[in-house]
Design an enzyme around this catalytic site. Sequence first.
Site, short mmCIF file in Angstrom:
data_model
loop_
_atom_site.label_atom_id
_atom_site.label_comp_id
_atom_site.label_asym_id
_atom_site.label_seq_id
_atom_site.Cartn_x
_atom_site.Cartn_y
_atom_site.Cartn_z
N CYS A 1 -3.73 54.01 -21.91
CA CYS A 1 -5.00 53.68 -22.57
C CYS A 1 -5.04 52.24 -23.07
O CYS A 1 -6.11 51.70 -23.34
CB CYS A 1 -5.28 54.64 -23.72
SG CYS A 1 -4.06 54.56 -25.04
N GLU B 1 -12.96 52.32 -17.13
CA GLU B 1 -11.52 52.52 -17.21
C GLU B 1 -11.05 53.24 -15.94
O GLU B 1 -11.41 54.40 -15.70
CB GLU B 1 -11.16 53.33 -18.45
CG GLU B 1 -9.68 53.48 -18.66
CD GLU B 1 -9.34 54.23 -19.94
OE1 GLU B 1 -8.30 53.91 -20.54
OE2 GLU B 1 -10.09 55.15 -20.31
N GLU C 1 -7.86 58.77 -30.56
CA GLU C 1 -7.27 57.65 -29.83
C GLU C 1 -7.78 57.75 -28.40
O GLU C 1 -7.35 58.62 -27.64
CB GLU C 1 -5.74 57.72 -29.86
CG GLU C 1 -5.08 56.55 -29.16
CD GLU C 1 -3.59 56.76 -28.92
OE1 GLU C 1 -2.96 55.83 -28.39
OE2 GLU C 1 -3.07 57.84 -29.22
N LYS D 1 -2.30 71.73 -28.63
CA LYS D 1 -2.65 72.05 -27.25
C LYS D 1 -2.18 70.93 -26.33
O LYS D 1 -2.77 69.85 -26.30
CB LYS D 1 -4.16 72.24 -27.06
CG LYS D 1 -4.49 72.84 -25.67
CD LYS D 1 -5.92 72.61 -25.24
CE LYS D 1 -6.12 71.32 -24.52
NZ LYS D 1 -5.42 71.23 -23.20
#
Length: 403
Positions: A280, A377, A246, A170
């Site tokens: 990230c 973040e 992750e 996806k």
Amino acid sequence: DALPIWHDSVSGKTFPVYNPATGEKICDIQEGDKADVDKAVKAAREAFQIGSTWRRMDASERGRILNKLADLIERDRLILSTLECIDAGKPFATAYHADLPGVIKSLRYCAGWADKNQGRTIPMDGDFFTFTRHEPVGVCGQIIPWNFPLLMFAWKIAPALCCGNTVVVKPAEQTPLSALYVGSLIIEAGIPPGVVNIVPGYGPTAGAAISHHMDVDKVAFTGSTEVGKLIKEAAGKSNLKRVTLELGGKSPVIIFADADLDTAIEYAHHGVFYHQGQCCIAGSRIFVEEPIYEEFVRRSVAKAKTRVLGNTVTPGITQGPQIDKEQFDRILDLIESGKKEGAKLECGGSSWGDKGFFIQPTVFSDVKDDMRIAKEEIFGPVQQIMKFKTIDDVIKRADRKST
């Protein structure tokens, strides 16, 4: 009869894909949901059955096919770089010179491993012969993010295919175009039907269906920590499928007074502003030793002001847009929180231009550890520079978990 290669969604629904540099719609894409995931998993399971073309294929032949796919991506590198540019807001030079080579090398690396994934013989007491054999897991669900669409696609499918698995992928709803284009190259490379299944759609529908599916043996996800928790929960509540995650981060960068300041400023800048901060592993908590703090801030601000914003198809652009309005609004909200909580805004701090989702390169000084911009973040072009006095102090601060 052979299965059709391209399918309309079972529901008949579509969803729009936008260019983040202009806000204009690029096209409409078939919207997959649970029913489409069911179809894809069924096809993947059939392709994985003992005796299938894929299961009977020599490992060296799997490697040859993956190398063929790498060759085709290299052939169409210009097209794919352009798709990443208009769909994901990447500067063209970054897509062409960084992302696409990474895609090609990843495929070739895994192609080389296809016939070298070996088991072991193990000495045992008694009259026994003991060995291990590495076998494919089965049907792997793979959910990829929007920040590195094609690179993440390669990182997911290449190791899975090299080991003989089948996959249901996806792509992110914001950036499905390059994955779909590579779908056509997968066919051209000779990968058998059902081995790779691409289902564009939204996380709460298609993504959730993959995570909960009882006939998916493993799910791999790259994205936010919040969604990662949901996927792990879904895996546990369904068939205890294997999970690889992750997720996000708030990585510290520590710069001491005796560092090469030119190099430190360059790498700290690149570490947080690369791809508009949408990375990230961004070095997004910068700790600078007190004696050089003021100079580091001053020169970092000057460096941030050299960034050139604009539509990423234009030569010379070094900073593109954020991916969509949701991310754009979230970043601006965090910037406002920094101002309100007492950080010093050195430059930037607001949107840029009259269309698209651009944010000015932003630098904060006098940032404290308890501020939102130091804990959360941001995933945007925002550099937070904090001061430290001793190595013991900074190690404790750097090791603190962020949210």
